[in-house]
Design a protein around this motif. Structure first.
Motif, PDB file in Angstrom:
ATOM      1  N   ALA A 502       0.857  -1.194   0.000  1.00 37.09           N
ATOM      2  CA  ALA A 502       0.000   0.000   0.000  1.00 37.09           C
ATOM      3  C   ALA A 502       0.889   1.238   0.000  1.00 37.09           C
ATOM      4  CB  ALA A 502      -0.918  -0.006   1.222  1.00 37.09           C
ATOM      5  N   PRO A 503       1.353   1.683  -1.172  1.00 39.57           N
ATOM      6  CA  PRO A 503       2.329   2.783  -1.243  1.00 39.57           C
ATOM      7  C   PRO A 503       1.848   4.085  -0.621  1.00 39.57           C
ATOM      8  CG  PRO A 503       2.174   1.627  -3.344  1.00 39.57           C
ATOM      9  CD  PRO A 503       1.051   1.114  -2.489  1.00 39.57           C
ATOM     10  N   GLN A 504       0.541   4.350  -0.603  1.00 40.69           N
ATOM     11  CA  GLN A 504       0.021   5.615  -0.088  1.00 40.69           C
ATOM     12  C   GLN A 504      -0.376   5.543   1.385  1.00 40.69           C
ATOM     13  OE1 GLN A 504       0.288   8.172  -2.145  1.00 40.69           O
ATOM     14  NE2 GLN A 504       1.059   6.697  -3.654  1.00 40.69           N
ATOM     15  N   LEU A 505      -0.079   4.429   2.036  1.00 42.39           N
ATOM     16  CA  LEU A 505      -0.526   4.234   3.415  1.00 42.39           C
ATOM     17  C   LEU A 505       0.191   5.177   4.376  1.00 42.39           C
ATOM     18  CD1 LEU A 505      -2.222   2.476   5.377  1.00 42.39           C
ATOM     19  CD2 LEU A 505      -0.271   0.918   5.517  1.00 42.39           C
ATOM     20  N   ASP A 506      -0.568   5.724   5.316  1.00 43.07           N
ATOM     21  CA  ASP A 506       0.005   6.532   6.393  1.00 43.07           C
ATOM     22  C   ASP A 506       0.626   5.586   7.421  1.00 43.07           C
ATOM     23  OD1 ASP A 506       0.174   9.124   8.027  1.00 43.07           O
ATOM     24  OD2 ASP A 506      -0.913   7.787   9.382  1.00 43.07           O
ATOM     25  N   VAL A 507       1.943   5.714   7.643  1.00 41.88           N
ATOM     26  CA  VAL A 507       2.660   4.788   8.524  1.00 41.88           C
ATOM     27  C   VAL A 507       3.383   5.564   9.623  1.00 41.88           C
ATOM     28  CG1 VAL A 507       4.331   2.909   8.683  1.00 41.88           C
ATOM     29  CG2 VAL A 507       3.038   3.235   6.567  1.00 41.88           C
ATOM     30  N   VAL A 508       3.092   5.200  10.860  1.00 38.90           N
ATOM     31  CA  VAL A 508       3.765   5.788  12.019  1.00 38.90           C
ATOM     32  C   VAL A 508       4.650   4.703  12.627  1.00 38.90           C
ATOM     33  CG1 VAL A 508       3.475   6.962  14.224  1.00 38.90           C
ATOM     34  CG2 VAL A 508       1.767   7.249  12.429  1.00 38.90           C
ATOM     35  N   VAL A 509       5.915   5.031  12.848  1.00 36.82           N
ATOM     36  CA  VAL A 509       6.892   4.035  13.295  1.00 36.82           C
ATOM     37  C   VAL A 509       7.540   4.493  14.588  1.00 36.82           C
ATOM     38  CG1 VAL A 509       8.928   2.693  12.658  1.00 36.82           C
ATOM     39  CG2 VAL A 509       7.379   3.510  10.872  1.00 36.82           C
ATOM     40  N   ARG A 510       7.668   3.555  15.519  1.00 33.69           N
ATOM     41  CA  ARG A 510       8.478   3.827  16.706  1.00 33.69           C
ATOM     42  C   ARG A 510       9.909   3.380  16.433  1.00 33.69           C
ATOM     43  NH1 ARG A 510       8.480   0.295  21.997  1.00 33.69           N
ATOM     44  NH2 ARG A 510       8.981  -1.189  20.372  1.00 33.69           N
TER      45      ARG A 510
END
Length: 627
Positions: A502-510
């Motif tokens: 999902a190239p447009q996915l909003d991803v939050v990473v710790r």
């Protein structure tokens, strides 16, 4: 020279050499314990010969392992130990048994050793180094990873088995009834020690530590803790179980008490000093001339031992449903021969189980595997990253990572996917649930999945870094992906594969490491959060609010720091040498708190907060809301 002064001079010499070796290793960006080992080789009998009282130095060096395992027990609580009891007990016992069996069969078939000698050699090879592995994992910040927990579980069982092996060694040539009696006696002693530890940990140790703490003296508390640690270690050594496992048990007894952090803080400096002595003492056992004269044979043995143990351990870890990457990491980490093998080899030589030549081969092979292990653990993340770049290998690594279970009520659209259900993941899920957002949790722990199932939370049971698992999470239709995994390899793989789906996915990473922040942004993360930097921002924002700074300015500056990927807070970043937005804000806050400060945005002066904005901010900031 006077004997007492000779011992003092030897200890000072070893510590000075270890300090120099550790410094040199640090400069060359190598594990410091490698410097300790090389320092021991240099000043030992086979090197410059500066150390005369080797036996006494080794005795003092045993305190290094004692304090190392004691502090490890304090850090590793019983709650954490229960999480890995499956791999610890099942995997540890299977690994020891298989190593002994395979070694004995190969030794007898090759005609090199008798069956009894083969069993003894298998026992020596079955042990791995708790000290080296834990030190290396700590230096590389891998202690919180699943593979580190699995390693520790297996190592605990190995250390417990040392007492059993030492009890059985003298009876190996005896008839079966006497051998069974020795094994039964050793098992009974281990069981009684465990029972005594539970009783003391519940009723005696907390009261003892509370009594020490009430004296409000650091010296009294430290001496009391050391006495407890050494006393339990000597007790277990007296009844035939290794003193090191006794120290670990003492640490576990303290780990659940309120004074655990204080204890660890006091003991750590002593642990580091004696650990340096211990690794240097191991280096003194290495004879470079013997290794040079038998180099080809020893290198062959090193290769056979490390490859053989890897081929035993990695499949066993995989059998306990760890990911393939974790299984490989555990196999690499435990492929060496442990420091307790020196003890077993010495005992075997005194009992006539092995010749002097075989003993020297065991010592040399063990020493070289200990030297190689820090490099393996340090290079493992890079090795996985390199393998992931090879399509055929990447497909093979993914092949065994299919989801093991999927909740029937998995959301199909508009949901938040949370990868990892540790403390951070639990907090996120709790907040999302309270606001009735659709969510899906991915975790590879069976215990966690049972919790999610009982609470009715949609879940995927599998490795969140696997493309096959992520495909089942309906990522193209998801609103956000939160990655809160414990190890950096899985974090990067999860991010990379999620964005491939999902190239447009909003991803939050710790981010678990400061140096990973930029790389995670380059891989496509929308937001990268680092816990330590966020704690700094939270603390500073509270202080500035108390000093009367307007909330809007604080939010603006904190947002600027986040948008700059925390560059102004990174110690090695050049901008740390110049005033940062936050430091400028602090100066302005100091000025505004002075008597001559002008009125702030809400017309108040001094430290009065802008009350119209702060209700939600104070609600989030107050410590009580973290409970």
């Amino acid at each position: 020279m006077q004997e007492d002064f000779r011992l003092i001079l030897d200890i000072v010499t070893v510590l000075a050499a270890a300090s120099a070796g550790g410094f040199l290793a640090s400069v060359l960006r190598q594990p410091v314990l490698l410097g300790y080992l090389l320092a021991g080789i240099l000043v030992g009998p086979a090197g410059l010969g500066w150390i005369k009282e080797l036996v006494q130095v080794e005795t003092l060096a045993q305190f290094g392992v004692t304090f190392l395992l004691f502090s490890l027990g304090v850090e590793f609580s019983l709650k954490e130990l229960r999480k890995v009891r499956g791999i610890a007990i099942g995997g540890g016992i299977l690994q020891i048994s298989l190593t002994i069996l395979i070694t004995a069969v190969l030794a007898v078939v090759s005609g090199w050793l008798t069956p009894v000698q083969g069993i003894f050699l298998g026992a020596v090879l079955s042990l791995s180094s708790t000290a080296v592995v834990m030190k290396s994992l700590t230096e590389t910040n891998q202690m919180g990873t699943p593979q580190a927990q699995a390693m520790l579980g297996i190592l605990i069982v190995q250390d417990l088995a040392v007492g059993l092996m030492l009890a059985v060694l003298p009876a190996l040539d005896y008839p079966l009834p006497e051998l069974a009696g020795s094994v039964g006696k050793a098992l009974l002693e281990i069981g009684l020690v465990g029972l005594g530890a539970v009783v003391a940990g519940i009723w005696l140790v907390p009261s003892f530590l509370r009594l020490l703490a009430q004296q409000e003296s650091k010296e009294v508390f430290l001496l009391g803790v050391i006495s407890l640690c050494v006393g339990i270690a000597l007790l277990t050594d007296r009844i035939g179980i290794s003193s090191e496992i006794g120290a670990f048990i003492a640490g576990l007894m303290i780990s659940e008490v309120e004074y655990a952090d204080q204890t660890l803080d006091y003991v750590e400096p002593l642990r580091d000093v004696f650990a340096a002595l211990f690794f240097a003492a191991i280096g003194m056992l290495i004879d470079p001339s013997f290794i040079a004269s038998h180099l080809l044979l020893i290198l062959t043995l090193v290769g056979l031992v490390m490859v053989g143990k890897f081929l035993i351990i990695a499949p066993l870890v995989r059998l306990f449903r760890y990911s393939l990457a974790a299984a490989v990491a555990v196999g690499l980490g435990l492929s060496q021969i442990g420091e307790f093998s020196f003890v077993l080899a010495s005992e075997g030589q005194s009992l006539g189980l092995v010749s002097r030549q075989t003993y020297l081969l065991i010592v040399s092979t063990t020493a070289l595997t200990l030297l190689i292990t820090p490099f393996l653990l340090k290079l493992a993340p890079r090795l996985f990253a390199w393998l992931e770049g090879i399509p055929a290998v990447a497909r093979w690594l993914e092949s065994g990572e299919r989801p093991r279970a999927v909740a029937p009520d998995t959301p199909a659209r508009g949901h938040v996917v949370v990868c990892g259900y540790g403390q951070v993941g639990q907090d996120i899920v709790r907040l999302l649930e309270s606001r009735q957002h659709e969510l899906l949790v991915i975790d590879q722990s069976e215990r966690v999945v049972q919790q999610l199932r009982s609470r009715g939370i949609p879940y995927l049971y599998g490795n969140a870094a696997s493309a096959l698992v992520l495909e089942k999470a309906n990522l193209p239709q998801a609103r956000t992906l939160v990655i809160a995994l414990p190890d950096r390899i899985s974090i990067r793989l999860c991010l990379k594969r999620a964005l491939e789906l999902a190239p447009q996915l909003d991803v939050v990473v710790r981010a678990t490491h400061k140096e990973d922040i930029e790389q995670l942004y380059q891989l496509g993360a929308t937001e990268v959060v680092h816990p330590e930097f966020e704690a700094s921002l939270g603390l500073c924002s509270h202080v500035l609010l108390e000093l009367g700074e307007p909330l809007a300015i604080i939010q603006q500056e904190i947002l600027a720091i986040r948008n700059s990927h925390y560059r102004d807070l990174r110690p090695l970043h050049p901008s740390c040498l110049i005033p940062t937005p936050l430091s400028w804000l602090t100066q302005q806050a100091a000025l505004s708190s002075s008597p001559e400060a002008p009125a702030n945005s809400n017309g108040s002066h001094g430290s009065t907060k802008p009350a119209s904005h702060l209700a939600w901010w104070e609600h989030w900031q107050r410590p009580a809301h973290y409970h």
